[in-house]
Design a protein around this motif. Structure first.
Motif, short mmCIF file in Angstrom:
data_model
loop_
_atom_site.label_atom_id
_atom_site.label_comp_id
_atom_site.label_asym_id
_atom_site.label_seq_id
_atom_site.Cartn_x
_atom_site.Cartn_y
_atom_site.Cartn_z
N SER A 178 0.69 -1.27 0.01
CA SER A 178 0.05 -0.14 -0.06
C SER A 178 0.95 1.32 0.00
CB SER A 178 -0.82 0.00 1.23
OG SER A 178 -1.77 1.20 1.19
N ILE A 179 1.93 1.31 0.81
CA ILE A 179 2.78 2.53 1.01
C ILE A 179 3.55 2.78 -0.55
CG2 ILE A 179 4.93 3.25 1.96
CD1 ILE A 179 4.08 1.65 4.46
N VAL A 180 3.98 1.50 -1.02
CA VAL A 180 4.76 1.84 -2.18
C VAL A 180 3.76 2.28 -3.41
CG1 VAL A 180 5.79 0.43 -4.22
CG2 VAL A 180 6.40 -0.09 -1.67
N MET A 181 2.40 1.49 -3.71
CA MET A 181 1.60 2.08 -4.50
C MET A 181 1.11 3.46 -4.47
SD MET A 181 -0.98 -1.30 -4.86
CE MET A 181 -1.52 -1.24 -3.20
N HIS A 182 0.78 4.00 -3.11
CA HIS A 182 0.39 5.33 -3.02
C HIS A 182 1.40 6.28 -3.35
CE1 HIS A 182 -2.94 3.54 -0.94
NE2 HIS A 182 -3.70 4.41 -0.96
N THR A 183 2.52 6.15 -2.89
CA THR A 183 3.63 7.14 -3.19
C THR A 183 4.18 7.00 -4.60
OG1 THR A 183 5.28 5.32 -2.16
CG2 THR A 183 4.34 7.29 -0.61
#
Length: 514
Positions: free
Chosen positions: A461-466
Protein backbone atom coordinates in the motif's frame (compact mmCIF):
# COMPACT_ATOMS: atom_id res chain seq x y z
CA UNK A 1 9.85 -51.30 -40.42
CA UNK A 2 9.61 -53.47 -37.34
CA UNK A 3 10.94 -50.72 -35.11
CA UNK A 4 8.46 -48.24 -36.60
CA UNK A 5 5.60 -50.64 -35.97
CA UNK A 6 6.81 -51.25 -32.41
CA UNK A 7 7.02 -47.51 -31.77
CA UNK A 8 3.48 -47.01 -33.07
CA UNK A 9 2.22 -49.81 -30.84
CA UNK A 10 3.93 -48.29 -27.82
CA UNK A 11 2.38 -44.88 -28.57
CA UNK A 12 -1.02 -46.51 -28.95
CA UNK A 13 -0.63 -48.39 -25.67
CA UNK A 14 0.55 -45.23 -23.89
CA UNK A 15 -2.42 -43.20 -25.15
CA UNK A 16 -4.85 -46.00 -24.34
CA UNK A 17 -3.47 -46.27 -20.77
CA UNK A 18 -3.96 -42.56 -20.11
CA UNK A 19 -7.51 -42.53 -21.50
CA UNK A 20 -8.43 -45.71 -19.62
CA UNK A 21 -7.09 -44.32 -16.35
CA UNK A 22 -9.10 -41.12 -16.71
CA UNK A 23 -12.26 -43.02 -17.69
CA UNK A 24 -11.97 -45.37 -14.69
CA UNK A 25 -11.37 -42.39 -12.37
CA UNK A 26 -14.44 -40.61 -13.77
CA UNK A 27 -16.58 -43.75 -13.50
CA UNK A 28 -15.61 -44.33 -9.87
CA UNK A 29 -16.33 -40.69 -9.04
CA UNK A 30 -19.75 -40.81 -10.71
CA UNK A 31 -20.70 -44.00 -8.87
CA UNK A 32 -19.50 -42.58 -5.56
CA UNK A 33 -21.54 -39.40 -6.05
CA UNK A 34 -24.59 -41.43 -7.05
CA UNK A 35 -24.54 -43.45 -3.82
CA UNK A 36 -23.85 -40.40 -1.66
CA UNK A 37 -26.73 -38.63 0.06
CA UNK A 38 -24.75 -35.40 0.35
CA UNK A 39 -26.23 -32.26 -1.20
CA UNK A 40 -23.66 -30.99 -3.67
CA UNK A 41 -23.58 -27.51 -5.26
CA UNK A 42 -25.02 -27.29 -8.78
CA UNK A 43 -22.73 -28.23 -11.63
CA UNK A 44 -22.94 -27.95 -15.43
CA UNK A 45 -23.09 -31.14 -17.54
CA UNK A 46 -19.58 -32.56 -17.88
CA UNK A 47 -17.80 -34.35 -20.70
CA UNK A 48 -15.80 -37.57 -20.20
CA UNK A 49 -12.14 -37.11 -19.30
CA UNK A 50 -11.98 -33.28 -19.63
CA UNK A 51 -14.93 -32.53 -17.35
CA UNK A 52 -15.92 -28.87 -17.72
CA UNK A 53 -12.77 -27.68 -19.44
CA UNK A 54 -14.71 -26.93 -22.62
CA UNK A 55 -16.75 -24.30 -20.74
CA UNK A 56 -13.70 -22.26 -19.74
CA UNK A 57 -11.92 -19.62 -21.77
CA UNK A 58 -8.36 -18.44 -21.22
CA UNK A 59 -9.72 -15.69 -18.93
CA UNK A 60 -10.96 -17.67 -15.96
CA UNK A 61 -12.65 -14.88 -13.93
CA UNK A 62 -14.87 -13.98 -16.90
CA UNK A 63 -15.64 -17.65 -17.60
CA UNK A 64 -16.66 -18.18 -13.99
CA UNK A 65 -18.82 -15.06 -14.16
CA UNK A 66 -20.70 -16.45 -17.19
CA UNK A 67 -21.28 -19.80 -15.47
CA UNK A 68 -22.41 -18.10 -12.23
CA UNK A 69 -25.18 -16.29 -14.11
CA UNK A 70 -26.59 -19.68 -15.13
CA UNK A 71 -25.76 -21.95 -12.18
CA UNK A 72 -25.77 -19.52 -9.28
CA UNK A 73 -23.15 -17.90 -7.02
CA UNK A 74 -21.91 -21.28 -5.74
CA UNK A 75 -21.26 -24.02 -8.28
CA UNK A 76 -18.91 -26.95 -8.82
CA UNK A 77 -16.60 -27.76 -11.72
CA UNK A 78 -14.44 -30.71 -12.68
CA UNK A 79 -11.31 -30.18 -14.73
CA UNK A 80 -9.63 -33.45 -15.53
CA UNK A 81 -9.31 -35.26 -12.21
CA UNK A 82 -9.61 -32.13 -10.05
CA UNK A 83 -12.84 -30.71 -8.57
CA UNK A 84 -13.24 -27.01 -7.86
CA UNK A 85 -15.86 -24.93 -6.07
CA UNK A 86 -16.45 -21.41 -7.44
CA UNK A 87 -17.82 -18.61 -5.22
CA UNK A 88 -19.16 -15.44 -6.87
CA UNK A 89 -21.04 -13.54 -4.15
CA UNK A 90 -19.89 -11.42 -1.19
CA UNK A 91 -22.22 -13.10 1.34
CA UNK A 92 -20.81 -16.54 0.46
CA UNK A 93 -17.25 -15.21 0.58
CA UNK A 94 -18.00 -13.91 4.07
CA UNK A 95 -19.39 -17.30 5.11
CA UNK A 96 -16.17 -18.98 3.98
CA UNK A 97 -13.60 -16.38 5.01
CA UNK A 98 -15.15 -15.31 8.31
CA UNK A 99 -17.77 -17.77 9.63
CA UNK A 100 -15.77 -20.81 8.44
CA UNK A 101 -12.37 -19.11 8.35
CA UNK A 102 -10.49 -22.01 9.97
CA UNK A 103 -12.21 -24.56 7.73
CA UNK A 104 -10.94 -22.72 4.64
CA UNK A 105 -7.62 -21.47 6.00
CA UNK A 106 -5.51 -23.61 3.65
CA UNK A 107 -4.60 -22.80 0.07
CA UNK A 108 -4.15 -25.19 -2.81
CA UNK A 109 -1.27 -24.95 -5.26
CA UNK A 110 -2.44 -24.41 -8.81
CA UNK A 111 0.62 -25.35 -10.80
CA UNK A 112 3.37 -27.90 -11.42
CA UNK A 113 4.07 -28.95 -7.83
CA UNK A 114 5.81 -32.16 -8.95
CA UNK A 115 8.78 -30.10 -10.21
CA UNK A 116 9.18 -28.04 -7.03
CA UNK A 117 12.52 -28.78 -5.35
CA UNK A 118 11.27 -27.44 -2.01
CA UNK A 119 8.89 -30.13 -0.85
CA UNK A 120 8.09 -28.62 2.53
CA UNK A 121 7.60 -25.25 4.13
CA UNK A 122 5.41 -23.19 1.81
CA UNK A 123 4.04 -20.21 3.72
CA UNK A 124 2.15 -18.05 1.22
CA UNK A 125 0.63 -21.04 -0.60
CA UNK A 126 0.94 -23.67 2.10
CA UNK A 127 -1.55 -25.59 4.18
CA UNK A 128 -2.90 -24.17 7.42
CA UNK A 129 -0.98 -25.68 10.31
CA UNK A 130 1.75 -25.20 12.91
CA UNK A 131 4.40 -23.95 10.51
CA UNK A 132 2.05 -21.51 8.80
CA UNK A 133 0.87 -20.08 12.14
CA UNK A 134 4.49 -19.71 13.28
CA UNK A 135 5.55 -17.87 10.11
CA UNK A 136 2.49 -15.63 10.13
CA UNK A 137 3.27 -14.60 13.72
CA UNK A 138 6.88 -13.91 12.71
CA UNK A 139 5.71 -11.79 9.77
CA UNK A 140 3.24 -9.78 11.84
CA UNK A 141 5.58 -9.18 14.79
CA UNK A 142 9.00 -8.84 13.14
CA UNK A 143 9.34 -9.21 9.38
CA UNK A 144 6.53 -6.90 8.22
CA UNK A 145 5.56 -5.16 11.45
CA UNK A 146 5.04 -1.39 11.46
CA UNK A 147 8.46 -0.46 12.92
CA UNK A 148 10.23 -2.74 10.44
CA UNK A 149 8.33 -1.23 7.50
CA UNK A 150 9.18 2.30 8.70
CA UNK A 151 12.83 1.35 9.17
CA UNK A 152 13.17 0.88 5.42
CA UNK A 153 11.63 4.19 4.38
CA UNK A 154 14.99 5.40 3.04
CA UNK A 155 15.17 2.36 0.72
CA UNK A 156 11.77 3.10 -0.77
CA UNK A 157 12.65 6.80 -1.17
CA UNK A 158 16.00 6.04 -2.82
CA UNK A 159 14.52 3.57 -5.29
CA UNK A 160 11.66 5.94 -6.15
CA UNK A 161 14.08 8.80 -6.76
CA UNK A 162 16.17 6.52 -8.98
CA UNK A 163 13.08 5.82 -11.12
CA UNK A 164 12.10 9.50 -11.26
CA UNK A 165 15.62 10.54 -12.26
CA UNK A 166 15.53 8.05 -15.12
CA UNK A 167 12.14 9.37 -16.26
CA UNK A 168 13.27 13.01 -16.10
CA UNK A 169 16.22 12.09 -18.32
CA UNK A 170 13.96 10.31 -20.80
CA UNK A 171 11.64 13.31 -20.79
CA UNK A 172 14.44 15.79 -21.56
CA UNK A 173 15.61 13.54 -24.40
CA UNK A 174 12.09 12.99 -25.75
CA UNK A 175 12.44 9.24 -25.20
CA UNK A 176 9.67 6.78 -24.49
CA UNK A 177 9.62 4.60 -21.38
CA UNK A 178 8.16 1.14 -20.78
CA UNK A 179 6.45 1.32 -17.40
CA UNK A 180 5.71 -2.42 -17.68
CA UNK A 181 9.46 -2.93 -17.24
CA UNK A 182 10.29 0.05 -15.01
CA UNK A 183 7.71 -0.65 -12.31
CA UNK A 184 8.57 -4.35 -11.67
CA UNK A 185 12.24 -3.32 -11.54
CA UNK A 186 11.32 -0.72 -8.90
CA UNK A 187 9.32 -3.09 -6.67
CA UNK A 188 11.87 -5.88 -7.13
CA UNK A 189 14.75 -3.63 -6.02
CA UNK A 190 12.80 -2.45 -2.99
CA UNK A 191 11.98 -5.97 -1.84
CA UNK A 192 15.49 -7.22 -2.57
CA UNK A 193 17.10 -4.45 -0.52
CA UNK A 194 14.70 -4.93 2.40
CA UNK A 195 15.20 -8.69 2.28
CA UNK A 196 18.98 -8.84 1.76
CA UNK A 197 20.27 -5.31 2.15
CA UNK A 198 23.83 -6.24 3.09
CA UNK A 199 24.26 -8.45 0.02
CA UNK A 200 22.81 -5.72 -2.16
CA UNK A 201 25.40 -3.24 -0.91
CA UNK A 202 28.14 -5.71 -1.92
CA UNK A 203 26.50 -6.68 -5.20
CA UNK A 204 24.19 -4.00 -6.72
CA UNK A 205 23.33 -6.45 -9.52
CA UNK A 206 21.71 -8.86 -7.06
CA UNK A 207 18.13 -7.61 -7.76
CA UNK A 208 18.72 -8.16 -11.49
CA UNK A 209 20.05 -11.69 -10.92
CA UNK A 210 17.13 -12.62 -8.67
CA UNK A 211 14.60 -11.01 -11.00
CA UNK A 212 15.93 -12.99 -13.96
CA UNK A 213 15.61 -16.30 -12.12
CA UNK A 214 12.19 -15.53 -10.65
CA UNK A 215 10.84 -14.54 -14.07
CA UNK A 216 12.15 -17.80 -15.51
CA UNK A 217 10.51 -19.79 -12.70
CA UNK A 218 7.22 -17.94 -13.24
CA UNK A 219 7.37 -18.44 -17.00
CA UNK A 220 8.05 -22.16 -16.95
CA UNK A 221 5.55 -22.68 -14.14
CA UNK A 222 2.81 -20.91 -16.11
CA UNK A 223 3.44 -23.10 -19.15
CA UNK A 224 3.14 -26.23 -17.01
CA UNK A 225 0.01 -25.15 -15.10
CA UNK A 226 -2.39 -26.73 -17.61
CA UNK A 227 -1.03 -30.26 -17.25
CA UNK A 228 -1.33 -30.17 -13.46
CA UNK A 229 -5.09 -30.76 -13.57
CA UNK A 230 -4.84 -33.78 -15.85
CA UNK A 231 -3.88 -36.47 -13.38
CA UNK A 232 -1.52 -38.96 -15.09
CA UNK A 233 -0.29 -36.42 -17.66
CA UNK A 234 1.52 -34.38 -15.05
CA UNK A 235 3.92 -37.28 -14.45
CA UNK A 236 5.34 -36.89 -17.96
CA UNK A 237 7.40 -33.85 -18.89
CA UNK A 238 6.37 -34.01 -22.55
CA UNK A 239 7.19 -30.35 -23.23
CA UNK A 240 10.54 -30.24 -21.45
CA UNK A 241 9.45 -27.21 -19.43
CA UNK A 242 9.54 -29.27 -16.23
CA UNK A 243 13.27 -29.83 -16.64
CA UNK A 244 13.82 -26.13 -17.36
CA UNK A 245 11.77 -25.17 -14.30
CA UNK A 246 13.81 -27.49 -12.10
CA UNK A 247 17.07 -26.07 -13.48
CA UNK A 248 15.91 -22.49 -12.78
CA UNK A 249 14.90 -23.47 -9.24
CA UNK A 250 18.31 -25.02 -8.54
CA UNK A 251 20.05 -21.92 -9.93
CA UNK A 252 17.96 -19.81 -7.55
CA UNK A 253 18.78 -22.21 -4.70
CA UNK A 254 22.53 -21.87 -5.31
CA UNK A 255 22.28 -18.07 -5.35
CA UNK A 256 20.35 -17.98 -2.07
CA UNK A 257 22.64 -20.54 -0.43
CA UNK A 258 25.65 -18.38 -1.25
CA UNK A 259 23.86 -15.33 0.19
CA UNK A 260 23.09 -17.22 3.40
CA UNK A 261 26.74 -18.27 3.72
CA UNK A 262 27.88 -14.68 3.16
CA UNK A 263 25.58 -13.52 5.95
CA UNK A 264 26.91 -16.21 8.27
CA UNK A 265 30.53 -15.34 7.45
CA UNK A 266 29.95 -11.64 8.10
CA UNK A 267 28.52 -12.48 11.54
CA UNK A 268 31.52 -14.68 12.36
CA UNK A 269 33.89 -11.88 11.34
CA UNK A 270 32.00 -9.42 13.53
CA UNK A 271 30.72 -7.17 10.75
CA UNK A 272 28.29 -4.56 12.02
CA UNK A 273 25.03 -3.70 10.31
CA UNK A 274 23.10 -0.50 10.76
CA UNK A 275 19.79 -2.33 10.63
CA UNK A 276 18.42 -5.84 10.52
CA UNK A 277 16.97 -6.89 7.22
CA UNK A 278 14.64 -9.83 6.66
CA UNK A 279 17.51 -12.29 6.16
CA UNK A 280 19.05 -11.27 9.51
CA UNK A 281 15.77 -11.92 11.33
CA UNK A 282 15.22 -15.29 9.63
CA UNK A 283 18.76 -16.46 10.38
CA UNK A 284 18.31 -15.48 14.03
CA UNK A 285 15.23 -17.70 14.10
CA UNK A 286 17.11 -20.45 12.24
CA UNK A 287 19.79 -20.52 14.98
CA UNK A 288 17.31 -20.29 17.87
CA UNK A 289 17.29 -23.73 19.49
CA UNK A 290 14.26 -22.74 21.59
CA UNK A 291 12.14 -21.80 18.59
CA UNK A 292 8.73 -23.52 18.63
CA UNK A 293 9.17 -24.51 14.96
CA UNK A 294 12.34 -25.48 13.13
CA UNK A 295 13.18 -22.97 10.40
CA UNK A 296 15.50 -24.79 7.98
CA UNK A 297 17.67 -23.30 5.26
CA UNK A 298 15.32 -24.76 2.66
CA UNK A 299 12.36 -23.05 4.29
CA UNK A 300 14.22 -19.73 4.31
CA UNK A 301 14.98 -20.05 0.59
CA UNK A 302 11.40 -21.03 -0.16
CA UNK A 303 10.10 -18.09 1.87
CA UNK A 304 12.17 -15.62 -0.16
CA UNK A 305 11.09 -17.26 -3.42
CA UNK A 306 7.42 -16.89 -2.48
CA UNK A 307 8.08 -13.32 -1.34
CA UNK A 308 9.47 -12.40 -4.76
CA UNK A 309 6.79 -14.36 -6.63
CA UNK A 310 3.94 -12.79 -4.68
CA UNK A 311 5.20 -9.30 -3.94
CA UNK A 312 6.96 -7.92 -7.01
CA UNK A 313 4.57 -8.22 -9.94
CA UNK A 314 1.32 -7.74 -8.02
CA UNK A 315 2.40 -4.39 -6.60
CA UNK A 316 3.88 -3.27 -9.92
CA UNK A 317 0.74 -4.37 -11.81
CA UNK A 318 -1.49 -2.30 -9.53
CA UNK A 319 0.65 0.81 -10.03
CA UNK A 320 0.61 0.18 -13.78
CA UNK A 321 -3.19 -0.19 -13.86
CA UNK A 322 -3.57 3.01 -11.85
CA UNK A 323 -1.44 4.85 -14.42
CA UNK A 324 -3.47 3.35 -17.26
CA UNK A 325 -6.72 4.61 -15.74
CA UNK A 326 -5.24 8.04 -15.00
CA UNK A 327 -3.90 8.37 -18.56
CA UNK A 328 -7.27 7.28 -19.97
CA UNK A 329 -9.14 9.65 -17.64
CA UNK A 330 -7.22 12.97 -17.72
CA UNK A 331 -9.87 14.76 -15.63
CA UNK A 332 -9.17 12.33 -12.77
CA UNK A 333 -5.42 12.78 -13.19
CA UNK A 334 -5.84 16.55 -13.05
CA UNK A 335 -7.99 16.34 -9.92
CA UNK A 336 -5.38 14.12 -8.25
CA UNK A 337 -2.54 16.50 -9.10
CA UNK A 338 -4.48 19.46 -7.70
CA UNK A 339 -4.99 17.57 -4.43
CA UNK A 340 -1.28 16.76 -4.19
CA UNK A 341 -0.31 20.37 -4.87
CA UNK A 342 -2.79 21.64 -2.27
CA UNK A 343 -1.25 19.41 0.41
CA UNK A 344 2.40 19.13 -0.62
CA UNK A 345 2.91 22.46 -2.37
CA UNK A 346 5.10 22.99 -5.42
CA UNK A 347 8.57 22.85 -3.89
CA UNK A 348 9.00 19.22 -2.78
CA UNK A 349 8.14 15.65 -3.72
CA UNK A 350 5.17 13.85 -2.19
CA UNK A 351 6.22 11.66 0.76
CA UNK A 352 4.81 8.63 2.56
CA UNK A 353 3.75 10.82 5.48
CA UNK A 354 1.55 12.85 3.09
CA UNK A 355 -0.65 9.91 2.06
CA UNK A 356 -3.13 10.08 5.01
CA UNK A 357 -3.85 13.68 3.98
CA UNK A 358 -4.56 12.73 0.36
CA UNK A 359 -8.02 11.09 0.33
CA UNK A 360 -8.41 11.30 -3.44
CA UNK A 361 -5.10 9.50 -3.98
CA UNK A 362 -6.36 6.79 -1.62
CA UNK A 363 -9.64 6.63 -3.54
CA UNK A 364 -7.79 6.28 -6.86
CA UNK A 365 -5.81 3.30 -5.55
CA UNK A 366 -8.88 1.65 -4.01
CA UNK A 367 -10.79 2.00 -7.26
CA UNK A 368 -7.79 0.59 -9.14
CA UNK A 369 -7.71 -2.43 -6.83
CA UNK A 370 -11.46 -2.89 -7.19
CA UNK A 371 -11.59 -2.85 -10.95
CA UNK A 372 -8.15 -4.43 -11.58
CA UNK A 373 -7.44 -6.73 -8.61
CA UNK A 374 -3.91 -8.21 -8.67
CA UNK A 375 -5.39 -11.51 -7.48
CA UNK A 376 -8.83 -11.78 -9.13
CA UNK A 377 -9.27 -15.38 -7.94
CA UNK A 378 -8.63 -16.15 -4.26
CA UNK A 379 -7.60 -19.77 -3.72
CA UNK A 380 -8.65 -21.80 -0.69
CA UNK A 381 -8.94 -25.45 0.26
CA UNK A 382 -11.45 -26.97 2.66
CA UNK A 383 -9.78 -28.48 5.75
CA UNK A 384 -12.79 -30.49 6.96
CA UNK A 385 -16.33 -31.38 5.95
CA UNK A 386 -18.70 -28.45 6.39
CA UNK A 387 -21.80 -26.79 4.95
CA UNK A 388 -21.89 -23.57 2.93
CA UNK A 389 -25.24 -22.08 1.93
CA UNK A 390 -26.90 -25.42 2.66
CA UNK A 391 -24.52 -27.43 0.45
CA UNK A 392 -22.17 -30.12 1.75
CA UNK A 393 -18.51 -29.33 1.10
CA UNK A 394 -16.06 -32.21 1.42
CA UNK A 395 -12.65 -31.98 3.05
CA UNK A 396 -9.99 -31.32 0.40
CA UNK A 397 -12.30 -29.42 -1.95
CA UNK A 398 -10.45 -26.71 -3.87
CA UNK A 399 -12.13 -23.28 -3.94
CA UNK A 400 -11.91 -20.27 -6.22
CA UNK A 401 -13.43 -17.09 -4.75
CA UNK A 402 -14.06 -14.82 -7.73
CA UNK A 403 -13.03 -11.46 -6.27
CA UNK A 404 -13.14 -9.99 -9.78
CA UNK A 405 -16.91 -10.60 -10.02
CA UNK A 406 -17.63 -9.70 -6.39
CA UNK A 407 -15.97 -6.31 -6.81
CA UNK A 408 -17.99 -5.64 -9.98
CA UNK A 409 -21.36 -6.79 -8.65
CA UNK A 410 -23.98 -4.27 -9.93
CA UNK A 411 -26.11 -4.96 -6.82
CA UNK A 412 -23.33 -3.38 -4.75
CA UNK A 413 -21.48 -1.04 -7.09
CA UNK A 414 -23.06 1.69 -9.21
CA UNK A 415 -21.75 1.47 -12.80
CA UNK A 416 -19.26 -1.21 -11.72
CA UNK A 417 -17.25 -1.30 -14.96
CA UNK A 418 -16.45 2.42 -14.83
CA UNK A 419 -13.42 3.89 -13.09
CA UNK A 420 -14.96 6.24 -10.49
CA UNK A 421 -12.62 6.97 -7.52
CA UNK A 422 -15.28 9.27 -6.00
CA UNK A 423 -17.22 6.20 -4.87
CA UNK A 424 -14.60 5.74 -2.13
CA UNK A 425 -14.71 9.27 -0.75
CA UNK A 426 -16.20 9.61 2.70
CA UNK A 427 -19.18 11.66 1.51
CA UNK A 428 -20.15 9.06 -1.10
CA UNK A 429 -23.43 7.22 -0.47
CA UNK A 430 -21.79 4.18 -2.05
CA UNK A 431 -18.78 4.22 0.24
CA UNK A 432 -20.20 2.06 3.08
CA UNK A 433 -16.72 2.01 4.61
CA UNK A 434 -15.57 -0.04 1.65
CA UNK A 435 -11.89 -0.34 1.00
CA UNK A 436 -11.17 -1.51 4.53
CA UNK A 437 -7.48 -2.26 4.76
CA UNK A 438 -8.14 -5.37 6.84
CA UNK A 439 -10.44 -7.22 4.46
CA UNK A 440 -13.53 -6.94 6.67
CA UNK A 441 -15.72 -5.66 3.84
CA UNK A 442 -16.41 -8.74 1.73
CA UNK A 443 -17.50 -6.63 -1.24
CA UNK A 444 -13.89 -5.42 -1.50
CA UNK A 445 -11.27 -8.18 -1.47
CA UNK A 446 -8.10 -7.10 -3.34
CA UNK A 447 -5.88 -8.43 -0.55
CA UNK A 448 -8.10 -11.35 0.47
CA UNK A 449 -9.52 -11.72 3.96
CA UNK A 450 -9.36 -13.84 7.07
CA UNK A 451 -6.29 -15.72 8.20
CA UNK A 452 -4.91 -15.93 4.68
CA UNK A 453 -5.16 -12.24 3.85
CA UNK A 454 -1.99 -10.77 2.32
CA UNK A 455 0.64 -10.20 5.03
CA UNK A 456 2.50 -7.73 2.82
CA UNK A 457 -0.45 -5.38 2.38
CA UNK A 458 1.05 -2.55 4.43
CA UNK A 459 4.26 -2.43 2.40
CA UNK A 460 2.42 -2.78 -0.93
CA UNK A 461 0.00 0.00 0.00
CA UNK A 462 2.79 2.42 0.88
CA UNK A 463 4.66 1.74 -2.36
CA UNK A 464 1.54 2.02 -4.53
CA UNK A 465 0.38 5.33 -3.06
CA UNK A 466 3.73 7.13 -3.06
CA UNK A 467 4.74 5.87 -6.52
CA UNK A 468 1.46 6.83 -8.21
CA UNK A 469 1.47 10.15 -6.36
CA UNK A 470 5.01 10.93 -7.54
CA UNK A 471 4.36 9.89 -11.16
CA UNK A 472 1.33 12.19 -11.39
CA UNK A 473 2.97 15.05 -9.48
CA UNK A 474 6.06 15.04 -11.68
CA UNK A 475 4.84 14.13 -15.18
CA UNK A 476 2.19 14.45 -17.82
CA UNK A 477 1.84 11.22 -19.77
CA UNK A 478 1.32 10.67 -23.48
CA UNK A 479 0.69 7.30 -25.11
CA UNK A 480 2.69 6.46 -28.19
CA UNK A 481 0.53 6.86 -31.27
CA UNK A 482 -2.78 6.86 -29.38
CA UNK A 483 -4.79 8.90 -26.94
CA UNK A 484 -5.79 5.98 -24.72
CA UNK A 485 -4.21 2.79 -23.44
CA UNK A 486 -5.53 -0.66 -24.36
CA UNK A 487 -6.94 -2.19 -21.16
CA UNK A 488 -6.88 -5.83 -22.26
CA UNK A 489 -5.65 -8.24 -19.56
CA UNK A 490 -3.49 -11.32 -20.00
CA UNK A 491 -4.94 -14.81 -20.15
CA UNK A 492 -5.18 -17.10 -17.12
CA UNK A 493 -6.22 -15.97 -13.65
CA UNK A 494 -3.68 -13.17 -13.13
CA UNK A 495 -4.55 -9.50 -13.35
CA UNK A 496 -1.63 -8.17 -15.38
CA UNK A 497 -1.88 -6.19 -18.61
CA UNK A 498 -1.66 -8.01 -21.92
CA UNK A 499 0.34 -5.21 -23.59
CA UNK A 500 3.31 -3.20 -22.39
CA UNK A 501 2.57 0.31 -21.14
CA UNK A 502 4.88 2.30 -23.40
CA UNK A 503 4.45 6.07 -23.06
CA UNK A 504 6.23 9.42 -23.02
CA UNK A 505 6.83 11.22 -19.70
CA UNK A 506 6.65 15.00 -20.01
CA UNK A 507 8.18 16.70 -16.99
CA UNK A 508 5.74 18.91 -15.09
CA UNK A 509 7.65 19.17 -11.80
CA UNK A 510 11.35 18.28 -11.56
CA UNK A 511 12.03 17.15 -7.96
CA UNK A 512 15.79 17.42 -8.55
CA UNK A 513 15.59 21.16 -9.23
CA UNK A 514 13.22 21.99 -6.38
Amino acid sequence: MASTSEFANNCYFFSFSIIATLLVHSFIKICTNFRSKARHPPSPPALPIIGHLHLLSSKLPKSFETLAKRYGPLFQLRIGTSTFLVVSEASLAKEMLKTHDVDFASKFVFGPSQHMIYKDGSFIKGAYGTYWRFMRKLCMTKLFAGPQIERFIHIREQETLKLLKSLVTKSSNGEECDLSMELPALTNSMICRMAMGKKWSQNPNLPVEIRKLVRAIMGYGAKLGFTDVFGPLKKFDLSGYGKKLTEALWAYDRLLEQNIKDYENSEVNGSEKDEKDVMDILLETYRDTNSEVELTRERIKFFFLELFLAGVDTTAATIEWAMVELINNPHISKKLRLEIESVVGSSRLVKESDVPKLPYLQAVLKETLRIHPPGPLLRRQCNRDCQINGFDIKEGTKVFINAYVIMRDPKTWNEPDKFIPERFLINSTENLEMGSSKGQDFHFLPFGSGRRACVGESHASIVMHTTVGALIQCFDWKVKGEEKVDVEVVTGYAGAMAHALVCYPITYFDPFKA
